[in-house]
Design a protein around this motif. Structure first.
Motif, PDB file in Angstrom:
ATOM      1  N   ILE A 193     -51.854  30.375  -1.407  1.00  0.00           N
ATOM      2  CA  ILE A 193     -51.974  29.535  -2.604  1.00  0.00           C
ATOM      3  C   ILE A 193     -53.312  29.768  -3.289  1.00  0.00           C
ATOM      4  CG2 ILE A 193     -52.016  27.165  -3.493  1.00  0.00           C
ATOM      5  CD1 ILE A 193     -50.297  26.344  -1.121  1.00  0.00           C
ATOM      6  N   LEU A 194     -54.377  29.820  -2.501  1.00  0.00           N
ATOM      7  CA  LEU A 194     -55.719  30.013  -3.049  1.00  0.00           C
ATOM      8  C   LEU A 194     -55.816  31.334  -3.803  1.00  0.00           C
ATOM      9  CD1 LEU A 194     -58.587  28.748  -3.136  1.00  0.00           C
ATOM     10  CD2 LEU A 194     -59.097  30.049  -1.040  1.00  0.00           C
ATOM     11  N   CYS A 195     -55.261  32.396  -3.237  1.00  0.00           N
ATOM     12  CA  CYS A 195     -55.324  33.715  -3.872  1.00  0.00           C
ATOM     13  C   CYS A 195     -54.518  33.748  -5.170  1.00  0.00           C
ATOM     14  CB  CYS A 195     -54.811  34.792  -2.917  1.00  0.00           C
ATOM     15  SG  CYS A 195     -55.932  35.171  -1.548  1.00  0.00           S
ATOM     16  N   VAL A 196     -53.260  33.311  -5.100  1.00  0.00           N
ATOM     17  CA  VAL A 196     -52.393  33.373  -6.282  1.00  0.00           C
ATOM     18  C   VAL A 196     -52.907  32.444  -7.380  1.00  0.00           C
ATOM     19  CG1 VAL A 196     -50.065  32.998  -7.158  1.00  0.00           C
ATOM     20  CG2 VAL A 196     -50.403  33.995  -4.882  1.00  0.00           C
ATOM     21  N   ALA A 197     -53.392  31.265  -7.007  1.00  0.00           N
ATOM     22  CA  ALA A 197     -53.866  30.292  -7.992  1.00  0.00           C
ATOM     23  C   ALA A 197     -55.173  30.715  -8.656  1.00  0.00           C
ATOM     24  CB  ALA A 197     -54.044  28.920  -7.341  1.00  0.00           C
ATOM     25  N   SER A 198     -55.833  31.747  -8.132  1.00  0.00           N
ATOM     26  CA  SER A 198     -57.086  32.211  -8.731  1.00  0.00           C
ATOM     27  C   SER A 198     -56.898  33.472  -9.569  1.00  0.00           C
ATOM     28  CB  SER A 198     -58.130  32.479  -7.648  1.00  0.00           C
ATOM     29  OG  SER A 198     -57.709  33.513  -6.784  1.00  0.00           O
ATOM     30  N   VAL A 199     -55.676  33.984  -9.648  1.00  0.00           N
ATOM     31  CA  VAL A 199     -55.421  35.199 -10.431  1.00  0.00           C
ATOM     32  C   VAL A 199     -55.717  34.959 -11.910  1.00  0.00           C
ATOM     33  CG1 VAL A 199     -53.615  36.773 -11.226  1.00  0.00           C
ATOM     34  CG2 VAL A 199     -53.756  36.173  -8.818  1.00  0.00           C
ATOM     35  N   GLY A 200     -55.385  33.771 -12.401  1.00  0.00           N
ATOM     36  CA  GLY A 200     -55.601  33.456 -13.813  1.00  0.00           C
ATOM     37  C   GLY A 200     -57.063  33.480 -14.202  1.00  0.00           C
ATOM     38  N   LEU A 201     -57.903  32.757 -13.463  1.00  0.00           N
ATOM     39  CA  LEU A 201     -59.322  32.710 -13.826  1.00  0.00           C
ATOM     40  C   LEU A 201     -59.988  34.066 -13.609  1.00  0.00           C
ATOM     41  CD1 LEU A 201     -61.569  32.417 -11.218  1.00  0.00           C
ATOM     42  CD2 LEU A 201     -60.177  30.403 -10.856  1.00  0.00           C
ATOM     43  N   THR A 202     -59.550  34.835 -12.595  1.00  0.00           N
ATOM     44  CA  THR A 202     -60.092  36.175 -12.388  1.00  0.00           C
ATOM     45  C   THR A 202     -59.765  37.079 -13.574  1.00  0.00           C
ATOM     46  OG1 THR A 202     -59.766  35.908 -10.001  1.00  0.00           O
ATOM     47  CG2 THR A 202     -60.184  38.129 -10.798  1.00  0.00           C
ATOM     48  N   SER A 203     -58.553  36.938 -14.102  1.00  0.00           N
ATOM     49  CA  SER A 203     -58.144  37.742 -15.261  1.00  0.00           C
ATOM     50  C   SER A 203     -58.969  37.393 -16.494  1.00  0.00           C
ATOM     51  CB  SER A 203     -56.656  37.522 -15.548  1.00  0.00           C
ATOM     52  OG  SER A 203     -55.873  37.868 -14.422  1.00  0.00           O
ATOM     53  N   ILE A 204     -59.286  36.117 -16.665  1.00  0.00           N
ATOM     54  CA  ILE A 204     -60.113  35.699 -17.800  1.00  0.00           C
ATOM     55  C   ILE A 204     -61.493  36.340 -17.701  1.00  0.00           C
ATOM     56  CG2 ILE A 204     -61.249  33.739 -18.917  1.00  0.00           C
ATOM     57  CD1 ILE A 204     -58.861  32.020 -18.063  1.00  0.00           C
ATOM     58  N   HIS A 205     -62.096  36.291 -16.520  1.00  0.00           N
ATOM     59  CA  HIS A 205     -63.411  36.904 -16.329  1.00  0.00           C
ATOM     60  C   HIS A 205     -63.358  38.408 -16.561  1.00  0.00           C
ATOM     61  CE1 HIS A 205     -66.074  33.677 -14.866  1.00  0.00           C
ATOM     62  NE2 HIS A 205     -64.969  33.126 -14.384  1.00  0.00           N
ATOM     63  N   PHE A 206     -62.279  39.043 -16.118  1.00  0.00           N
ATOM     64  CA  PHE A 206     -62.146  40.492 -16.279  1.00  0.00           C
ATOM     65  C   PHE A 206     -62.055  40.870 -17.760  1.00  0.00           C
ATOM     66  CE2 PHE A 206     -59.135  44.060 -16.859  1.00  0.00           C
ATOM     67  CZ  PHE A 206     -59.914  45.079 -16.353  1.00  0.00           C
ATOM     68  N   LEU A 211     -55.495  22.776  -1.616  1.00  0.00           N
ATOM     69  CA  LEU A 211     -55.850  21.637  -0.772  1.00  0.00           C
ATOM     70  C   LEU A 211     -54.787  20.543  -0.775  1.00  0.00           C
ATOM     71  CD1 LEU A 211     -59.607  21.230  -1.801  1.00  0.00           C
ATOM     72  CD2 LEU A 211     -58.783  21.931   0.451  1.00  0.00           C
ATOM     73  N   ALA A 212     -53.887  20.601  -1.753  1.00  0.00           N
ATOM     74  CA  ALA A 212     -52.981  19.471  -1.990  1.00  0.00           C
ATOM     75  C   ALA A 212     -52.113  19.134  -0.779  1.00  0.00           C
ATOM     76  CB  ALA A 212     -52.096  19.766  -3.206  1.00  0.00           C
ATOM     77  N   ASN A 213     -51.703  20.150  -0.008  1.00  0.00           N
ATOM     78  CA  ASN A 213     -50.830  19.905   1.142  1.00  0.00           C
ATOM     79  C   ASN A 213     -51.576  19.408   2.377  1.00  0.00           C
ATOM     80  OD1 ASN A 213     -48.580  20.712  -0.286  1.00  0.00           O
ATOM     81  ND2 ASN A 213     -48.626  22.813   0.467  1.00  0.00           N
ATOM     82  N   PHE A 214     -52.923  19.446   2.323  1.00  0.00           N
ATOM     83  CA  PHE A 214     -53.687  19.176   3.531  1.00  0.00           C
ATOM     84  C   PHE A 214     -54.722  18.064   3.377  1.00  0.00           C
ATOM     85  CE2 PHE A 214     -52.639  23.713   3.153  1.00  0.00           C
ATOM     86  CZ  PHE A 214     -51.739  23.820   4.198  1.00  0.00           C
ATOM     87  N   VAL A 215     -55.171  17.820   2.160  1.00  0.00           N
ATOM     88  CA  VAL A 215     -56.201  16.806   1.914  1.00  0.00           C
ATOM     89  C   VAL A 215     -55.741  15.934   0.757  1.00  0.00           C
ATOM     90  CG1 VAL A 215     -58.601  16.403   1.260  1.00  0.00           C
ATOM     91  CG2 VAL A 215     -58.037  18.329   2.733  1.00  0.00           C
ATOM     92  N   GLU A 216     -55.970  14.650   0.860  1.00  0.00           N
ATOM     93  CA  GLU A 216     -55.606  13.730  -0.218  1.00  0.00           C
ATOM     94  C   GLU A 216     -56.582  13.889  -1.381  1.00  0.00           C
ATOM     95  OE1 GLU A 216     -54.880   8.954  -1.017  1.00  0.00           O
ATOM     96  OE2 GLU A 216     -55.171   9.710   1.025  1.00  0.00           O
ATOM     97  N   PHE A 222     -51.285  17.522  -7.323  1.00  0.00           N
ATOM     98  CA  PHE A 222     -51.157  18.956  -7.532  1.00  0.00           C
ATOM     99  C   PHE A 222     -49.857  19.424  -6.904  1.00  0.00           C
ATOM    100  CE2 PHE A 222     -55.766  19.619  -8.391  1.00  0.00           C
ATOM    101  CZ  PHE A 222     -55.637  20.541  -9.424  1.00  0.00           C
ATOM    102  N   MET A 223     -49.129  20.280  -7.611  1.00  0.00           N
ATOM    103  CA  MET A 223     -47.960  20.951  -7.050  1.00  0.00           C
ATOM    104  C   MET A 223     -48.344  22.406  -6.856  1.00  0.00           C
ATOM    105  SD  MET A 223     -45.598  18.712  -6.650  1.00  0.00           S
ATOM    106  CE  MET A 223     -44.128  19.710  -6.475  1.00  0.00           C
ATOM    107  N   PRO A 224     -48.481  22.870  -5.612  1.00  0.00           N
ATOM    108  CA  PRO A 224     -48.930  24.247  -5.371  1.00  0.00           C
ATOM    109  C   PRO A 224     -48.112  25.310  -6.105  1.00  0.00           C
ATOM    110  CG  PRO A 224     -48.997  23.000  -3.338  1.00  0.00           C
ATOM    111  CD  PRO A 224     -48.344  22.117  -4.351  1.00  0.00           C
TER     112      PRO A 224
END
Length: 254
Positions: free
Chosen positions: A156-169, A214-219, A224-226
């Motif tokens: 989830i962390l990797c896929v959810a960060s593709v967008g912001l990485t693309s913006i920086h690129f 974090l949504a599935n593990f921490v309140e 958030f829906m992963p």
């Protein structure tokens, strides 16, 4: 496909010789060292599930919202200016290779750096507890998340960060250099903190979307829906990457 793999391999080889690669290794290590000192300072005799969740929340809130944007700003700024300052773009684009393939493999290289840094943070977080035991052997590590939990967390962390990485690129292509890219990183961090306090559009801002891991593990304070977060990230990447590559490919480099 063979040509893409060959160009991608060449980009990775070039990255190994840059400061960006060193930052990929160093920054997650420094973050985990901070976590170890936090645990030791809080008192390991109080270690329980609540303390574990607090550390998980702290580590993986700080990482995508503050540390990673600054890391990406520096890394993409260095990589984006590498070809510009040396005047290599005109030579690269003279090669009998489609321009989009060259730019796409550069994006893949940045994505690889991002994924490697994520994996390091997750693995070092797991490994930090046995290290803590070296200082206080009487405290046993209680695994409140199993291996599959952390694997899903990392995906989830990797896929959810593709967008912001693309913006920086894309930003680093259009505005090469450290100053502008670091400015983007600082602006993103500031907006992330503001949206965290305000609670508005939290689920849609590219730099806060990775918190869905974090949504599935921490309140969390917001829902958030992963799966939704990952889709938002991929759509953001497409929206920025396709026109960004097209725009830079048509730019007069010479």
């Amino acid at each position: 496909m063979k040509q893409l793999v060959a160009i991608y391999s060449a980009e990775l080889l070039k990255l190994k010789r840059t400061i960006a690669f060193l930052l990929t290794i160093l920054i997650p290590v420094l973050l985990i060292i901070l976590i170890i000192f936090m645990v030791l300072d809080r008192g390991l005799e109080n270690y329980n599930k609540e303390m574990f969740n607090h550390l998980l929340n702290f580590t993986f809130s700080i990482w995508p919202m503050i540390v990673m944007p600054m890391f990406l700003s520096i890394a993409t700024g260095l990589i984006g200016s590498m070809e510009t300052t040396t005047g290599q773009w005109k030579h690269i684009f003279c090669l009998p290779i489609p321009k989009w393939k060259i730019l796409f493999t550069k994006w893949l290289a940045i994505i690889t750096l991002t994924f490697v840094s994520h994996a390091q943070v997750v693995l070092l977080f797991l490994g930090s507890f046995p290290i803590i035991q070296l200082f206080v052997p009487q405290v046993s590590y209680i695994p409140f998340m199993d291996t599959l939990d952390f694997l899903w967390f990392l995906i989830i962390l990797c896929v959810a960060s593709v967008g912001l990485t693309s913006i920086h690129f894309v930003f680093s292509l259009i505005f090469p250099g450290l100053v502008g890219n670091i400015g983007l990183g600082i602006s993103a961090v500031t907006l992330s903190m503001g949206l965290t306090w305000a609670g508005n559009f939290f689920q849609f801002f590219p730099w806060t979307v990775p918190l869905a891991a974090l949504a599935n593990f921490v309140e969390l304070d917001t829902s958030f829906m992963p799966i939704t977060a990952m889709l938002i990230s991929l759509i953001t990447a497409i929206i920025w990457l396709l026109p960004g590559i097209r725009l830079f490919s048509r730019k007069d480099i010479l």
